[in-house]
Scaffold this active site. Structure first.
Site, PDB file in Angstrom:
ATOM      1  N   GLY A  93      26.631 -43.215  -7.162  1.00 13.48           N
ATOM      2  CA  GLY A  93      25.207 -43.529  -7.097  1.00 13.48           C
ATOM      3  C   GLY A  93      24.655 -43.292  -5.717  1.00 13.48           C
ATOM      4  O   GLY A  93      25.098 -43.918  -4.759  1.00 13.48           O
ATOM      5  N   SER A  94      23.708 -42.388  -5.579  1.00 13.22           N
ATOM      6  CA  SER A  94      23.263 -42.007  -4.254  1.00 13.22           C
ATOM      7  C   SER A  94      21.925 -41.281  -4.308  1.00 13.22           C
ATOM      8  O   SER A  94      21.277 -41.205  -5.352  1.00 13.22           O
ATOM      9  CB  SER A  94      24.330 -41.129  -3.586  1.00 13.22           C
ATOM     10  OG  SER A  94      24.736 -40.092  -4.473  1.00 13.22           O
ATOM     11  N   ARG A  95      21.552 -40.725  -3.168  1.00 10.51           N
ATOM     12  CA  ARG A  95      20.243 -40.087  -3.029  1.00 10.51           C
ATOM     13  C   ARG A  95      20.400 -38.847  -2.158  1.00 10.51           C
ATOM     14  O   ARG A  95      21.191 -38.830  -1.213  1.00 10.51           O
ATOM     15  CB  ARG A  95      19.303 -41.094  -2.364  1.00 10.51           C
ATOM     16  CG  ARG A  95      17.871 -40.654  -2.107  1.00 10.51           C
ATOM     17  CD  ARG A  95      17.149 -41.778  -1.371  1.00 10.51           C
ATOM     18  NE  ARG A  95      15.735 -41.528  -1.142  1.00 10.51           N
ATOM     19  CZ  ARG A  95      14.767 -42.316  -1.590  1.00 10.51           C
ATOM     20  NH1 ARG A  95      15.070 -43.393  -2.300  1.00 10.51           N
ATOM     21  NH2 ARG A  95      13.503 -42.043  -1.326  1.00 10.51           N
TER      22      ARG A  95
END
Length: 219
Positions: free
Chosen positions: A187-189
């Protein structure tokens, strides 16, 4: 440049192999010891790890002036930055992409060029879908100079669960459109800064695929 990881032909990324092997070994051990509940739980976690670290093959077309999406996920925001008070140091268009744990997390080069700078910054671990994650979270900045001397900046940003940013390129490397360059765990950006005169084709809320969806075209 970590060629083995960039040119990976396995169905999962190399970073995922230790998780899958360890999970499979423990699940097998628990099954042999007749600890069925633990064996099933470990087997499910192992399957999720294999799914999370999946590395699908993508056929990217190097279209003239096209900027491809560097990450799978959803467009969180598209902002026109009118001052140089940002990572690019100039006017720019910033596109933020959120990768949930259900997205493939392989990051890809949006356009061919040379890596002119890398900069890692330690930080916090706010949820990657929040704006403050862009400012305060652990991140890695990749500056890319295109063949037409346009500068594009990619920012890998760790999220709430993610605690590991992997970048497989080095300063001076020549990279190609659609080429793998890294990943971020769990989960990241990812944010991309484009020249202000770039023609943008995507919209906020749109789902995109790394190395396939065209974000826009350089002028």
């Amino acid at each position: 440049m970590e060629t083995r990881k960039i040119n990976n032909r396995l169905p999962i990324a190399w970073e995922g192999i230790p998780f899958v092997l360890a999970g499979a070994a423990l699940a097998t051990l628990f099954f042999i010891l007749h600890l069925q509940f633990l064996a099933i739980a470990l087997a499910l976690l192992t399957l999720f790890a294999a799914y999370f670290f999946r590395d699908p093959e993508r056929n990217s077309v190097d279209r003239d002036r096209a900027i491809l999406t560097p990450a799978d996920g959803k467009i969180l925001a598209i902002r026109t930055l009118e001052t140089g008070d940002n990572r690019s140091g100039d006017k720019a268009i910033k596109i933020s992409i959120f990768m949930s744990v259900f997205n493939a997390h392989i990051n890809r080069i949006p356009v061919s060029g040379r890596v002119s700078r890398l900069a890692y910054h330690p930080g916090k671990f706010f949820s990657a879908n929040l704006d403050k994650a862009s400012l305060h979270n652990e991140n890695n900045v990749v500056t890319l100079e295109t063949d037409n001397s346009r500068r594009i900046i990619l920012v890998q940003i760790a999220g709430l669960i993610a605690r590991r940013i992997a970048c497989w390129v080095k300063t001076g490397d020549y990279v190609h459109t659609g080429q793998r360059f890294g990943l971020i765990r769990f989960g990241s950006r990812l944010e991309i800064y484009l020249p202000p005169d770039t023609s943008i084709l995507v919209a906020t809320g749109e789902k995109v695929k790394a190395g396939q969806t065209v974000l826009g075209y350089l002028s």
